[in-house]
Scaffold this active site. Structure first.
Site, short mmCIF file in Angstrom:
data_model
loop_
_atom_site.label_atom_id
_atom_site.label_comp_id
_atom_site.label_asym_id
_atom_site.label_seq_id
_atom_site.Cartn_x
_atom_site.Cartn_y
_atom_site.Cartn_z
N LYS A 1 0.85 -1.20 0.00
CA LYS A 1 0.00 0.00 0.00
C LYS A 1 0.88 1.24 0.00
CE LYS A 1 -3.86 -2.32 2.19
NZ LYS A 1 -4.48 -2.77 3.43
N GLN B 1 -4.66 -1.64 9.60
CA GLN B 1 -4.49 -2.94 8.96
C GLN B 1 -5.09 -4.05 9.84
OE1 GLN B 1 -3.15 -3.53 5.79
NE2 GLN B 1 -3.85 -5.61 6.17
N ASP C 1 -11.04 2.93 3.95
CA ASP C 1 -11.42 1.53 3.74
C ASP C 1 -12.94 1.39 3.58
OD1 ASP C 1 -9.48 -0.40 3.53
OD2 ASP C 1 -9.16 -0.61 5.69
#
Ligand code: NDP
Length: 281
Positions: A53, A97, A120
């Site tokens: 990422k 994460q 997200d």
């Protein structure tokens, strides 16, 4: 023979247009968009995802910071760190994460993020916005799936879309996005009888089950658009939820695994970050 939907190429095109958009925006904003990725513990797979990422962010001009925390961090400490980033005007996106260690509630952590910075799209308000037809941040994998379907030139409106899988991260949100785009949607799951018959009526078939090669040619209508979300490690190779060889003979379009949905997830994360930066918070 199905045309292959090249997720790698489509994602690369999205990244390159994001790069240009950032260049333009930087002239007026005087800063680059910024994302913080919070990584708890030393899970090797999570470390690889975070590294990928970070690399993707740098490539398009998003400044990224990895905030590494020990496995033993408490829920309270993690929430305070998130609140700090919620109030930081240089941070446009916050990503925690997953998975998180046992002592931490993933749900509470997702909901501690400012929904405008929730790149997200997992905050309850963003999920709720999707389900009530309002605007919010869309989660990355389902949004990527919609882009892949659009890339084929297929009009979603009026089509019968069948989604196999009803998880909160893929099945349900992609079904809602297809509905928002005026498809007629059927959601199937492990208790659905006659799965093959239901799938074989789909103009658009999205499969997210985590069951290697569950979907064969019998499940697919001639000319259908088939999106395979599955990523299953079988021996040394990565296989999807769709029997690619058999289904390619029948479908109109099909995504490969790897190189289909996977690359789109990160591209959509970058797009969500740039949207947040452009919108302001
Ligand atoms: P979950 O395990 O959370 O959900 C799987 C869903 O599939 C469930 O709804 C389950 O039904 C259904 N299912 C399982 N077996 C069958 C079956 N035999 N027939 C019909 N339905 C079945 O998985 P996720 O949604 O999180 O992920 C699905 C796959 O997508 C995984 O392989 C995952 O690795 C991959 N993935 C890939 C991403 C990417 O970026 N490429 C991102 C996210 C996921 P029930 O609810 O009844 O149990």
């Amino acid at each position: 023979m199905a045309e292959i939907i090249d997720g790698k190429k489509i994602a690369a095109d999205i990244r390159s247009s994001l790069k240009q958009r950032i260049e333009e925006l930087k002239k007026t904003r005087g800063r680059t968009p910024g994302i913080v990725v919070i990584l708890v513990g030393n899970d090797p797979a999570s470390q690889i995802y975070v590294r990928n990422k970070k690399r993707a962010c740098e490539e398009v001009g998003i400044s990224s910071r990895v905030h590494q925390l020990p496995e033993t961090v408490t829920q309270g400490a993690l929430v305070s760190i998130i609140e700090g980033y919620n109030n930081d005007p240089e941070v446009d996106g916050i990503l925690v994460q997953l998975p998180l260690p046992e002592q931490i509630s993933e749900e509470q952590i997702q909901n501690a993020i400012d929904p405008r910075k929730d790149v997200d799209g997992f905050h309850l308000l963003n999920e709720g916005a999707l389900f009530s037809g309002r605007s919010g941040v869309l989660s990355c994998t389902p949004q990527g799936i919609i882009e892949l379907i659009r890339s084929t030139g297929t009009e979603i409106e009026g089509k019968h879309a069948v989604v196999v899988g009803r998880s909160t991260i893929v099945g349900k949100p992609v079904a809602m996005m297809l509905l928002e785009n005026n498809a007629t949607v059927t959601i199937c799951h492990s208790r659905t009888p006659d799965l093959a018959d239901k799938c074989a009526d789909a103009d658009i078939l999205v499969v997210a089950t985590g069951q290697p090669e569950l979907i064969g040619a019998d499940h697919v209508k001639e000319g259908a658009v088939v999106i395979d979300v599955g990523t299953n490690r079988v021996g040394d190779s990565l296989v999807g939820d769709v029997d690619f060889e058999a289904v390619s003979e029948k479908a109109g379009y099909i995504t490969p695994v790897p190189g289909g949905v996977g690359p789109m997830t990160i591209a959509m994360l970058l797009a969500n970050t740039v949207d947040s930066y452009e919108r302001g918070h």
